[in-house]
Motif scaffolding. Structure first.
Motif, PDB file in Angstrom:
ATOM      1  N   LEU A   9       0.852  -1.189   0.000  1.00  0.00           N
ATOM      2  CA  LEU A   9       0.000   0.000   0.000  1.00  0.00           C
ATOM      3  C   LEU A   9       0.885   1.236   0.000  1.00  0.00           C
ATOM      4  N   VAL A  10       0.597   2.148  -0.908  1.00  0.00           N
ATOM      5  CA  VAL A  10       1.398   3.365  -1.019  1.00  0.00           C
ATOM      6  C   VAL A  10       0.483   4.531  -1.374  1.00  0.00           C
ATOM      7  N   GLN A  11       0.878   5.726  -0.990  1.00  0.00           N
ATOM      8  CA  GLN A  11       0.094   6.901  -1.346  1.00  0.00           C
ATOM      9  C   GLN A  11       0.395   7.320  -2.780  1.00  0.00           C
ATOM     10  N   ALA A  12      -0.531   8.008  -3.371  1.00  0.00           N
ATOM     11  CA  ALA A  12      -0.332   8.528  -4.721  1.00  0.00           C
ATOM     12  C   ALA A  12       0.945   9.362  -4.764  1.00  0.00           C
ATOM     13  N   GLY A  13       1.711   9.158  -5.835  1.00  0.00           N
ATOM     14  CA  GLY A  13       2.987   9.845  -5.961  1.00  0.00           C
ATOM     15  C   GLY A  13       4.158   9.056  -5.418  1.00  0.00           C
ATOM     16  N   GLY A  14       3.870   7.987  -4.707  1.00  0.00           N
ATOM     17  CA  GLY A  14       4.916   7.168  -4.106  1.00  0.00           C
ATOM     18  C   GLY A  14       5.494   6.153  -5.068  1.00  0.00           C
ATOM     19  N   SER A  15       6.368   5.305  -4.519  1.00  0.00           N
ATOM     20  CA  SER A  15       7.075   4.318  -5.333  1.00  0.00           C
ATOM     21  C   SER A  15       7.034   2.940  -4.678  1.00  0.00           C
ATOM     22  N   LEU A  16       7.106   1.929  -5.533  1.00  0.00           N
ATOM     23  CA  LEU A  16       7.260   0.546  -5.107  1.00  0.00           C
ATOM     24  C   LEU A  16       8.162  -0.156  -6.096  1.00  0.00           C
ATOM     25  N   ARG A  17       8.854  -1.208  -5.645  1.00  0.00           N
ATOM     26  CA  ARG A  17       9.614  -2.042  -6.561  1.00  0.00           C
ATOM     27  C   ARG A  17       9.152  -3.488  -6.416  1.00  0.00           C
ATOM     28  N   GLY A  40     -12.768  -6.270 -11.871  1.00  0.00           N
ATOM     29  CA  GLY A  40     -13.731  -6.080 -12.943  1.00  0.00           C
ATOM     30  C   GLY A  40     -13.132  -5.773 -14.295  1.00  0.00           C
ATOM     31  N   LYS A  41     -11.818  -5.801 -14.392  1.00  0.00           N
ATOM     32  CA  LYS A  41     -11.157  -5.497 -15.665  1.00  0.00           C
ATOM     33  C   LYS A  41     -10.353  -6.683 -16.157  1.00  0.00           C
ATOM     34  N   GLU A  42     -10.051  -6.649 -17.445  1.00  0.00           N
ATOM     35  CA  GLU A  42      -9.264  -7.716 -18.032  1.00  0.00           C
ATOM     36  C   GLU A  42      -7.784  -7.529 -17.680  1.00  0.00           C
ATOM     37  N   ARG A  43      -7.073  -8.637 -17.628  1.00  0.00           N
ATOM     38  CA  ARG A  43      -5.637  -8.577 -17.368  1.00  0.00           C
ATOM     39  C   ARG A  43      -4.951  -7.864 -18.537  1.00  0.00           C
ATOM     40  N   GLU A  44      -4.038  -6.950 -18.224  1.00  0.00           N
ATOM     41  CA  GLU A  44      -3.375  -6.169 -19.254  1.00  0.00           C
ATOM     42  C   GLU A  44      -1.864  -6.162 -19.061  1.00  0.00           C
ATOM     43  N   GLY A  45      -1.165  -6.084 -20.176  1.00  0.00           N
ATOM     44  CA  GLY A  45       0.289  -6.026 -20.129  1.00  0.00           C
ATOM     45  C   GLY A  45       0.764  -4.673 -19.618  1.00  0.00           C
ATOM     46  N   VAL A  46       1.786  -4.681 -18.801  1.00  0.00           N
ATOM     47  CA  VAL A  46       2.337  -3.462 -18.217  1.00  0.00           C
ATOM     48  C   VAL A  46       3.737  -3.179 -18.752  1.00  0.00           C
ATOM     49  N   ALA A  47       4.608  -4.168 -18.675  1.00  0.00           N
ATOM     50  CA  ALA A  47       5.995  -3.995 -19.116  1.00  0.00           C
ATOM     51  C   ALA A  47       6.590  -5.357 -19.444  1.00  0.00           C
ATOM     52  N   CYS A  48       7.571  -5.332 -20.331  1.00  0.00           N
ATOM     53  CA  CYS A  48       8.218  -6.572 -20.753  1.00  0.00           C
ATOM     54  C   CYS A  48       9.672  -6.262 -21.067  1.00  0.00           C
ATOM     55  N   LYS A  63       4.406   4.458 -19.270  1.00  0.00           N
ATOM     56  CA  LYS A  63       5.658   4.973 -19.831  1.00  0.00           C
ATOM     57  C   LYS A  63       6.107   6.211 -19.082  1.00  0.00           C
ATOM     58  N   GLY A  64       7.416   6.265 -18.790  1.00  0.00           N
ATOM     59  CA  GLY A  64       7.967   7.401 -18.072  1.00  0.00           C
ATOM     60  C   GLY A  64       7.858   7.297 -16.570  1.00  0.00           C
ATOM     61  N   ARG A  65       7.061   6.329 -16.083  1.00  0.00           N
ATOM     62  CA  ARG A  65       6.889   6.172 -14.638  1.00  0.00           C
ATOM     63  C   ARG A  65       7.429   4.821 -14.145  1.00  0.00           C
ATOM     64  N   PHE A  66       7.320   3.794 -14.958  1.00  0.00           N
ATOM     65  CA  PHE A  66       7.762   2.448 -14.591  1.00  0.00           C
ATOM     66  C   PHE A  66       9.028   2.101 -15.360  1.00  0.00           C
ATOM     67  N   THR A  67       9.902   1.340 -14.701  1.00  0.00           N
ATOM     68  CA  THR A  67      11.119   0.863 -15.350  1.00  0.00           C
ATOM     69  C   THR A  67      11.301  -0.619 -15.046  1.00  0.00           C
ATOM     70  N   LEU A  79      10.504  -4.491 -11.384  1.00  0.00           N
ATOM     71  CA  LEU A  79       9.650  -3.433 -11.930  1.00  0.00           C
ATOM     72  C   LEU A  79       9.660  -2.290 -10.918  1.00  0.00           C
ATOM     73  N   GLN A  80      10.373  -1.221 -11.256  1.00  0.00           N
ATOM     74  CA  GLN A  80      10.393  -0.031 -10.424  1.00  0.00           C
ATOM     75  C   GLN A  80       9.225   0.850 -10.834  1.00  0.00           C
ATOM     76  N   MET A  81       8.355   1.140  -9.883  1.00  0.00           N
ATOM     77  CA  MET A  81       7.150   1.921 -10.181  1.00  0.00           C
ATOM     78  C   MET A  81       7.221   3.229  -9.404  1.00  0.00           C
TER      79      MET A  81
END
Length: 127
Positions: A9-17, A40-48, A63-67, A79-81
């Motif tokens: 759990l993180v606040q908006a603007g924060g980071s997780l790895r 309620g949503k379909e599984r989606e690709g994030v990064a590869c 893009k620009g936020r995750f590495t 995955l650095q978010m």
């Protein structure tokens, strides 16, 4: 198998790895990445990331936020978010595939064809 960890759990603007540890197969010959699924949503690709680590691919929404990166010596993908948003809240799944081209990971429904899945890790971003 793939073992995912690092959610929370993180606040908006924060980071997780997130980390994805591979075992039992030659992970350095697989493209490895992350999908996510919100309620309620379909599984989606994030990064590869390519098997060598030389090429990375991202969904437009991150893009620009995750590495994404990988350490083949440790059989681990990261995955650095950063700059997390409430809409990033989802269960994140680590995945590996040897046949699909990395760019296809972001096509609708492609998750049905992914070869290896890890268990999910929950990421919750509060506003």
């Amino acid at each position: 198998q793939l073992q995912a960890s690092g959610g929370g759990l993180v606040q908006a603007g924060g980071s997780l790895r997130l980390s994805c540890a591979a075992s039992g197969f030659r992970s350095d010959s697989y493209e490895i990445g992350w999908f996510r699924q919100a309620p309620g949503k379909e599984r989606e690709g994030v990064a590869c990331i390519s098997s060598s680590g030389g090429r990375t691919f991202y969904a437009e929404s991150v893009k620009g936020r995750f590495t994404i990166s990988r350490d083949n010596a440790k059989n681990t993908v990261y995955l650095q978010m950063n700059s997390l948003k409430p809409e990033d809240t989802a269960v994140y799944y680590c995945a590996a595939d040897q046949s699909l081209h990395a760019t296809s990971w972001f096509s609708k429904g492609v998750h049905r064809y992914i070869e290896i899945w890890g268990q999910g890790t929950q990421v919750t971003v509060s506003s």
